[in-house]
Design a protein around this motif. Structure first.
Motif: not given
Lengths: 454, 454
Positions: B103, B67, B106, B99, A413-414, A410, B121, B23
């Motif tokens: 996500y 992101a 947030q 992204c 995806k981010f 995953d 994350l 990012r």
């Protein structure tokens, strides 16, 4: 005063009194004079102490056995022509802690096998003092290299739910005797980590440059001189970086470590050069000063096939695109062909891990192994697959259930843009820089199949 | 260019073009102008980028979600009066990795519990960037302190046959499902280490000054904010040294770490002071500058009894010689009475480990705990029992079979003179220096009962 300090300052201390507390390495007693060889662990060098019958504490000190701890006050006297630059002429001696008569480490040579059975004592020998001093210095060199290059040190977990990569080779961690993992401590099956890379990748996405340096485990029944069940790994990971950046990082790190060792533990390296691997220092100097070479895996295969055609005989002469190179092939490449440390890049995808980035040719992945003269592979790394769909496809190809690595996959995806890293087996590095021939001799208390002492 | 470097050099770069890969932390899009807040993990500070409709890549960059990874080329412009000292006016923008829409991180505030479920994350948030930057810096500070003081770093084993100290609280390591340990990988029962101290003592006898820094484990079913099943410990051990030397070492180490943090991660400390523990910096400055106090355990009991007599109410008011002090007692002593970090020494032998040196009074042992304002105990240590017979007697008193620790006890036979050391729980230190209230938030991927994610 420490012996290290005494060696550093002995010129200034000539004629002055100093006091040492140290262990007896050797002792020759006479009726009117005695000679103690002392070491306190701060230096690989010993200090000789001469004491005479009129010294305070004479009768007691005469009884000091090998390994006893003594306190000595004495005058520093230069000894030109002798192996040691100075000695102490004792004015006062005290036996602080006697050793029993049957001390297992007497003066004579012991086999490495016997020494492994007394791992709590073997570090008192010069050989292990040298090896573990170098190991400690190399540890610090690695931390210093990454810290000074703004890498975040992340301690990735030891107990893990992932055993995908090392399927079947991971130790189980449990508090039960019935394998009922659903009722176990963590409520599921737990294993000892075989690598911190997957976790490190998540952190590289947060901090750009990270590294791990911690223990990893393999429940492999390998009884070789290069395999241990518990060993330490260094695993850097850099976001926004590719295979080329990765190669530069490996070379810079390795050279920095070697430079640090020359600057900080040169005496121990010289001891290893004399006693463990003649030519060690020259070998390390060459690596430090070499321009590392980069060779494509496909090219390596051609080079080996040409060598075979020209009459070179490998133990495994069946060399084809897709072969997992043996140490003999790796050494031939860097020792005979390139005559330098060599990065081999872009390996066939079938022989590398699922997370490595698939190249445009669809056949190879952006992997790199660093091969060094003397042992072959020292470092393995890659640029990571950053495309989610390709990564899932690779999972399926390698018979890995993508669901088991959901959180890892995953990450793509981010917001995931280029990530590359490598793994360095710390013990392999220490074997390389000390000349030690067995991994059991560079680990303080080694763990191997059927062997769990201390 | 890294954002860290950009912040360091921005004054010189005014009017110049720089390129960032980073990012998206926040993004406000308009029809003709957009504002990106970027972070690349190298700094806790963000960079704001302003882009206009005529910028190269406008339509693509407008779509960048939180992101996503973007590349921006822009001109450095000072922004006096704004919170950030400068911004970039973009000339070129590229969306490198989008992204997904959902996500999990947030903009809004998330609970610590939720963030622990997305530990892969959460390190992207400012809070965890600060905490883990400080953790990494503290790690290096510790290595640097010991290295510069000539300590050998010894990696003690993780898999061990000793579970004496933490009887019943050690994880089992196995490759079997039937608990037939005689047929197991190591041919005997194996456990995860609860401490490297015993092994470190053997190495201190060889190198004089050593330390460990590695993971340790407890299979304790504690669901508190201060207990984790896997955590890192620092365990120095010094031969030929006593309790007094040990106390000096603890104080020197702790102050060195705090100084290093002020010098190297002051922005992160300020962030923690603002967001996690108001007054954090003042607290740490006080510890750094304090003269630590030494108080005898027997005195502590008198002090507490006097306080109770004068009306002070503890949750546990039953204070007597022999009590294992609670955090409330420890905090009262260092916060109210001594108003300084406090070493409590010479505890009753019944509440301390078997290996601690029995004092002449036959009642107390040469133990030391360092108590600090805010949390109480931070470090525990002792001088070790160096007399073989006394050590064996203590084993029996504490219901430990001396045979299980034969090699350890035997060290006393082979020349053993004074040894002292301590243990510092690394995560407790990190909680202390960041103000984080839960140990789960200072470990990258925490392990606790029924919790094994990632």
């Amino acid at each position: 005063m420490d012996i290290k300090e005494l060696y550093a300052k002995h010129q200034k201390l000539v004629g002055k009194q100093v006091e040492l507390i140290a262990r007896v390495r050797n002792h020759r007693q006479g009726k009117s004079i005695g000679f103690l060889v002392l070491n306190d662990g701060t230096s690989i060098n010993d200090v000789q102490v001469v004491y005479k019958a009129d010294v305070a504490g004479f009768s007691k000190i005469s009884e000091a056995r090998v390994a006893a701890i003594v306190a000595v006050t004495g005058t520093v006297v230069l000894t030109p022509g002798k192996p040691q630059p100075f000695e102490l002429q004792a004015t006062k001696c005290e036996l602080l802690a006697q050793c029993v008569e049957d001390y297992p480490l007497q003066k004579k040579e012991h086999s490495p096998e016997f020494l492994r059975e007394i791992a709590h004592l073997r570090a008192r020998t010069k050989t292990f003092q040298a090896i573990f001093k170098i190991r400690s210095a190399a540890s610090f060199a690695i931390h210093q290299f990454f810290n000074s290059n703004d890498f975040l040190y992340v301690q990735t977990p030891i107990i893990t739910e992932n055993d995908a990569e090392g399927a079947g080779e991971a130790f189980i961690v449990t508090t039960r005797t019935d394998a009922n993992y659903a009722e176990d401590f963590f409520g599921k099956k737990a294993a000892l980590s075989v690598s911190g890379q997957l976790n490190a990748e998540a952190y590289a996405q947060a901090f750009k440059k990270v590294y791990t340096f911690g223990p990893t485990f393999r429940a492999e029944n390998s009884y070789t001189s290069r395999h241990a069940s518990e060993f330490w790994m260094i695993e850097p990971e850099v976001a926004f970086s590719d295979l080329k950046d990765n190669i530069e990082l490996i070379e810079a790190m390795l050279k920095a470590v070697i430079r640090y060792l020359f600057e900080n533990v040169s005496e121990e390296l010289e001891f290893c050069d004399k006693n463990l691997e003649p030519g060690l220092i020259e070998k390390l100097e060459k690596v430090r000063d070499a321009k590392f070479v980069v060779t494509e895996y496909a090219q390596v295969i051609e080079i080996l096939q040409t060598a075979i055609a020209n009459g070179h005989v490998f133990e495994d002469n069946n060399v084809y695109f897709g072969l997992d190179l043996g140490t003999e092939h790796e050494r031939y490449l860097c020792e005979v062909v390139n005559k330098a440390p060599t990065f081999v890049i872009n390996y066939p995808k079938e022989i590398k891990a699922f997370y490595m980035k698939l190249n445009a040719d669809q056949k190879t992945v952006a992997a790199v192994d660093l091969l060094v003269p003397g042992i072959g592979e020292l470092v393995g790394g890659s640029q990571r697959e950053d495309d989610y769909d390709k990564l899932i496809a690779r999972c399926h190809e390698m018979k890995i259930d993508p669901k088991e690595l959901g959180w890892y996959n995953d990450l793509r995806k981010f917001g995931y843009y280029k990530s590359a890293g490598f793994g360095l087996g710390f013990e392999r590095l220490i074997m390389y820089v000390t000349g030690a021939q067995n991994i059991r001799d560079v680990i303080a208390f080694p763990r191997t199949p059927k062997n769990l002492l201390f």
